[in-house]
Design a protein around this motif. Structure first.
Motif, PDB file in Angstrom:
ATOM      1  N   VAL A  84       0.838  -1.201   0.000  1.00  0.00           N
ATOM      2  CA  VAL A  84       0.000   0.000   0.000  1.00  0.00           C
ATOM      3  C   VAL A  84       0.872   1.249   0.000  1.00  0.00           C
ATOM      4  O   VAL A  84       0.603   2.214  -0.730  1.00  0.00           O
ATOM      5  CB  VAL A  84      -0.948   0.000   1.218  1.00  0.00           C
ATOM      6  N   MET A  85       1.926   1.242   0.809  1.00  0.00           N
ATOM      7  CA  MET A  85       2.794   2.408   0.896  1.00  0.00           C
ATOM      8  C   MET A  85       3.473   2.692  -0.442  1.00  0.00           C
ATOM      9  O   MET A  85       3.520   3.845  -0.903  1.00  0.00           O
ATOM     10  CB  MET A  85       3.853   2.205   1.978  1.00  0.00           C
ATOM     11  N   LEU A  86       3.982   1.657  -1.099  1.00  0.00           N
ATOM     12  CA  LEU A  86       4.647   1.858  -2.385  1.00  0.00           C
ATOM     13  C   LEU A  86       3.672   2.350  -3.452  1.00  0.00           C
ATOM     14  O   LEU A  86       4.034   3.154  -4.314  1.00  0.00           O
ATOM     15  CB  LEU A  86       5.322   0.558  -2.836  1.00  0.00           C
ATOM     16  N   TYR A  87       2.440   1.872  -3.384  1.00  0.00           N
ATOM     17  CA  TYR A  87       1.422   2.377  -4.314  1.00  0.00           C
ATOM     18  C   TYR A  87       1.200   3.870  -4.108  1.00  0.00           C
ATOM     19  O   TYR A  87       1.168   4.647  -5.070  1.00  0.00           O
ATOM     20  CB  TYR A  87       0.109   1.621  -4.124  1.00  0.00           C
ATOM     21  N   HIS A  88       1.067   4.284  -2.864  1.00  0.00           N
ATOM     22  CA  HIS A  88       0.827   5.701  -2.585  1.00  0.00           C
ATOM     23  C   HIS A  88       2.013   6.570  -3.000  1.00  0.00           C
ATOM     24  O   HIS A  88       1.833   7.676  -3.514  1.00  0.00           O
ATOM     25  CB  HIS A  88       0.536   5.900  -1.097  1.00  0.00           C
ATOM     26  N   TYR A  89       3.231   6.062  -2.797  1.00  0.00           N
ATOM     27  CA  TYR A  89       4.414   6.877  -3.067  1.00  0.00           C
ATOM     28  C   TYR A  89       4.828   6.882  -4.531  1.00  0.00           C
ATOM     29  O   TYR A  89       5.381   7.872  -5.009  1.00  0.00           O
ATOM     30  CB  TYR A  89       5.594   6.384  -2.224  1.00  0.00           C
ATOM     31  N   THR A  90       4.577   5.788  -5.239  1.00  0.00           N
ATOM     32  CA  THR A  90       5.055   5.706  -6.621  1.00  0.00           C
ATOM     33  C   THR A  90       3.971   5.969  -7.660  1.00  0.00           C
ATOM     34  O   THR A  90       4.279   6.189  -8.825  1.00  0.00           O
ATOM     35  CB  THR A  90       5.651   4.311  -6.915  1.00  0.00           C
ATOM     36  N   THR A  91       2.709   5.930  -7.241  1.00  0.00           N
ATOM     37  CA  THR A  91       1.604   6.067  -8.193  1.00  0.00           C
ATOM     38  C   THR A  91       0.607   7.130  -7.755  1.00  0.00           C
ATOM     39  O   THR A  91       0.372   8.121  -8.445  1.00  0.00           O
ATOM     40  CB  THR A  91       0.879   4.720  -8.380  1.00  0.00           C
ATOM     41  N   ARG A  92       0.008   6.923  -6.590  1.00  0.00           N
ATOM     42  CA  ARG A  92      -1.078   7.799  -6.151  1.00  0.00           C
ATOM     43  C   ARG A  92      -0.620   9.238  -5.928  1.00  0.00           C
ATOM     44  O   ARG A  92      -1.348  10.188  -6.240  1.00  0.00           O
ATOM     45  CB  ARG A  92      -1.689   7.213  -4.875  1.00  0.00           C
ATOM     46  N   TYR A  93       0.564   9.417  -5.378  1.00  0.00           N
ATOM     47  CA  TYR A  93       1.092  10.766  -5.136  1.00  0.00           C
ATOM     48  C   TYR A  93       1.108  11.586  -6.411  1.00  0.00           C
ATOM     49  O   TYR A  93       0.701  12.754  -6.430  1.00  0.00           O
ATOM     50  CB  TYR A  93       2.502  10.659  -4.549  1.00  0.00           C
ATOM     51  N   PHE A  94       1.527  10.983  -7.506  1.00  0.00           N
ATOM     52  CA  PHE A  94       1.661  11.706  -8.777  1.00  0.00           C
ATOM     53  C   PHE A  94       0.309  11.919  -9.447  1.00  0.00           C
ATOM     54  O   PHE A  94       0.116  12.888 -10.172  1.00  0.00           O
ATOM     55  CB  PHE A  94       2.627  10.943  -9.689  1.00  0.00           C
ATOM     56  N   GLU A  95      -0.649  10.999  -9.165  1.00  0.00           N
ATOM     57  CA  GLU A  95      -2.009  11.207  -9.663  1.00  0.00           C
ATOM     58  C   GLU A  95      -2.690  12.370  -8.941  1.00  0.00           C
ATOM     59  O   GLU A  95      -3.338  13.209  -9.575  1.00  0.00           O
ATOM     60  CB  GLU A  95      -2.828   9.924  -9.473  1.00  0.00           C
ATOM     61  N   ILE A  96      -2.533  12.412  -7.634  1.00  0.00           N
ATOM     62  CA  ILE A  96      -3.211  13.433  -6.832  1.00  0.00           C
ATOM     63  C   ILE A  96      -2.718  14.832  -7.177  1.00  0.00           C
ATOM     64  O   ILE A  96      -3.505  15.759  -7.401  1.00  0.00           O
ATOM     65  CB  ILE A  96      -3.007  13.165  -5.328  1.00  0.00           C
ATOM     66  N   PHE A  97      -1.402  14.983  -7.232  1.00  0.00           N
ATOM     67  CA  PHE A  97      -0.825  16.311  -7.403  1.00  0.00           C
ATOM     68  C   PHE A  97      -0.501  16.642  -8.858  1.00  0.00           C
ATOM     69  O   PHE A  97       0.087  17.681  -9.145  1.00  0.00           O
ATOM     70  CB  PHE A  97       0.422  16.448  -6.525  1.00  0.00           C
ATOM     71  N   GLN A  98      -0.888  15.698  -9.776  1.00  0.00           N
ATOM     72  CA  GLN A  98      -0.745  15.935 -11.219  1.00  0.00           C
ATOM     73  C   GLN A  98       0.670  16.374 -11.582  1.00  0.00           C
ATOM     74  O   GLN A  98       0.880  17.373 -12.276  1.00  0.00           O
ATOM     75  CB  GLN A  98      -1.775  16.965 -11.681  1.00  0.00           C
ATOM     76  N   ILE A  99       1.625  15.626 -11.092  1.00  0.00           N
ATOM     77  CA  ILE A  99       3.039  15.900 -11.357  1.00  0.00           C
ATOM     78  C   ILE A  99       3.423  15.243 -12.673  1.00  0.00           C
ATOM     79  O   ILE A  99       3.204  14.040 -12.874  1.00  0.00           O
ATOM     80  CB  ILE A  99       3.914  15.387 -10.201  1.00  0.00           C
ATOM     81  N   GLN A 100       4.011  16.013 -13.552  1.00  0.00           N
ATOM     82  CA  GLN A 100       4.302  15.543 -14.898  1.00  0.00           C
ATOM     83  C   GLN A 100       5.548  14.665 -14.956  1.00  0.00           C
ATOM     84  O   GLN A 100       5.580  13.663 -15.659  1.00  0.00           O
ATOM     85  CB  GLN A 100       4.462  16.741 -15.844  1.00  0.00           C
ATOM     86  N   ASN A 101       6.608  15.059 -14.224  1.00  0.00           N
ATOM     87  CA  ASN A 101       7.857  14.287 -14.310  1.00  0.00           C
ATOM     88  C   ASN A 101       7.817  13.085 -13.371  1.00  0.00           C
ATOM     89  O   ASN A 101       8.621  12.917 -12.472  1.00  0.00           O
ATOM     90  CB  ASN A 101       9.064  15.174 -13.983  1.00  0.00           C
ATOM     91  N   GLN A 102       6.816  12.245 -13.621  1.00  0.00           N
ATOM     92  CA  GLN A 102       6.637  11.036 -12.812  1.00  0.00           C
ATOM     93  C   GLN A 102       7.780  10.069 -13.069  1.00  0.00           C
ATOM     94  O   GLN A 102       8.243   9.916 -14.211  1.00  0.00           O
ATOM     95  CB  GLN A 102       5.307  10.371 -13.173  1.00  0.00           C
ATOM     96  N   PRO A 103       8.292   9.403 -12.022  1.00  0.00           N
ATOM     97  CA  PRO A 103       9.386   8.443 -12.232  1.00  0.00           C
ATOM     98  C   PRO A 103       8.936   7.269 -13.089  1.00  0.00           C
ATOM     99  O   PRO A 103       7.744   6.985 -13.211  1.00  0.00           O
ATOM    100  CB  PRO A 103       9.732   7.994 -10.808  1.00  0.00           C
TER     101      PRO A 103
END
Length: 350
Positions: free
Chosen positions: A18-37
């Motif tokens: 769950v933590m890795l999902y939030h840090y590697t996927t959900r975080y970038f979806e929520i804040f609409q960050i373009q330079n996603q890893p």
């Protein structure tokens, strides 16, 4: 009954997922960050279902070893609430000190309701998003406690069949009642845990295997994401490995440590982790380093909560409210308290 280390490993694995999902996927979806890893762990979105299966197994096992409903309620409350209250206070404190992205400006009433763990019933926002999964747990505890009190657990197979049929009819729109309070979206995972317990400790018959498989197919039907065709069979296969004794190979110290801190890690990691990722990235513009550093800091925070806050508080509550247990259990609680006090005295004398 001795502690099942494999369940601790599974808890740790679920929390890490769950933590890795939030840090590697959900975080970038929520804040609409373009330079996603380039790396992400979307499968971790389904770590909660593994938690539910573990709960089904553990709660049914607990009900085989309690003397009355009062003991069951007290043990569950002491297991869930102390760490939960502590994590709420930590999250609120860090929210006040730092600007946590997307954190709500909660009223005093909303904060107080969050301490009950039933805020979702009244559509009150959670202080941290991960708290949503605690309500299905509570509904399941209430259902199992009621069945235990009414002496209906002996009919668990019939109850399981009725429950699964209700889930399917509800999803089909033929019986659209009770989805929320009867766990019709996630109840099949709790049920699977119950019947995995039967298979491991009660030499379950073919009907237990059939109910487990029915839980799997119901889960895929009710929660119809494409990824579920992969993830859900993996979770069920993992539990089959567990009841077959094949997961003992993974009883490594790091995985057992992760399991021991899994509950506070789950409760703390999301909002605080998002704040850390945002803050650290301004100094280290490399998401791999930032996510790794954030994860390590959350492991440390969860361990500190367990060691210095949750463990002593839980031991105190057990000693105070479970004093009417049998002598062996009461002696164990007293021994744990004495050991904890002696260990703290030694550490302070160094």
């Amino acid at each position: 009954m001795h502690r099942l280390k494999e369940l601790d490993v599974l808890r740790g694995f679920a929390a890490l997922n769950v933590m890795l999902y939030h840090y590697t996927t959900r975080y970038f979806e929520i804040f609409q960050i373009q330079n996603q890893p380039k790396f992400e762990w979307y499968f971790g979105h389904h770590g909660v279902e593994l938690f539910f299966m573990i709960s089904g197994f553990v709660i049914f096992m607990s009900l085989q070893n309690v003397k009355n409903i009062k003991e069951f309620i007290l043990k569950r409350a002491i297991r869930l609430y102390p760490a939960y209250w502590i994590c709420i206070l930590i999250t609120l404190f860090i929210s006040a000190v730092y600007s946590i992205p997307r954190s709500n400006d909660f009223s005093s009433f909303q904060i107080l309701m969050n301490f009950t763990m039933i805020q979702g019933i009244f559509e009150i926002p959670n202080i941290d998003g991960v708290y949503w999964s605690l309500l299905p747990e509570l509904f399941f505890y209430f259902l199992m406690g009621t069945l235990y009190y009414l002496n209906f657990l002996k009919n668990i197979k019939i109850i399981a069949i009725i429950w699964l049929i209700w889930m399917i009819l509800n999803k089909s729109g033929l019986f659209p009642f009770g989805e929320y309070f009867l766990n019709l979206k996630y109840g099949m995972f709790f049920l699977a845990g119950i019947f995995f317990y039967n298979l491991k400790f009660k030499k379950g018959a073919i009907v237990d295997h059939l109910i487990v498989l029915s839980c799997l197919f119901t889960a895929i039907y009710v929660n119809g994401e494409t990824y579920n065709l992969i993830i859900y069979p993996v979770w069920f296969a993992t539990f089959y490995l567990f009841i077959g004794g094949k997961l003992s190979y993974f009883n490594w110290a790091p995985l057992l440590f992760l399991g021991s801190i899994s509950y506070p890690l789950y409760l703390l990691h999301q909002n605080i982790g998002y704040a850390l990722i945002t803050y650290l990235y301004t100094y280290f513009p490399n998401y791999f380093i930032v996510i790794l550093s954030t994860s390590l800091m959350m492991f440390l925070l969860a361990w500190l909560v367990i060691k210095y806050l949750e463990n002593p508080l839980s031991l105190f509550l057990k000693h105070k409210f479970l004093s009417n247990l049998n002598l062996s259990e009461k002696s164990k609680i007293t021994t744990d308290l004495n050991h904890f006090s002696h260990k703290n005295a030694l550490e302070k004398s160094r």
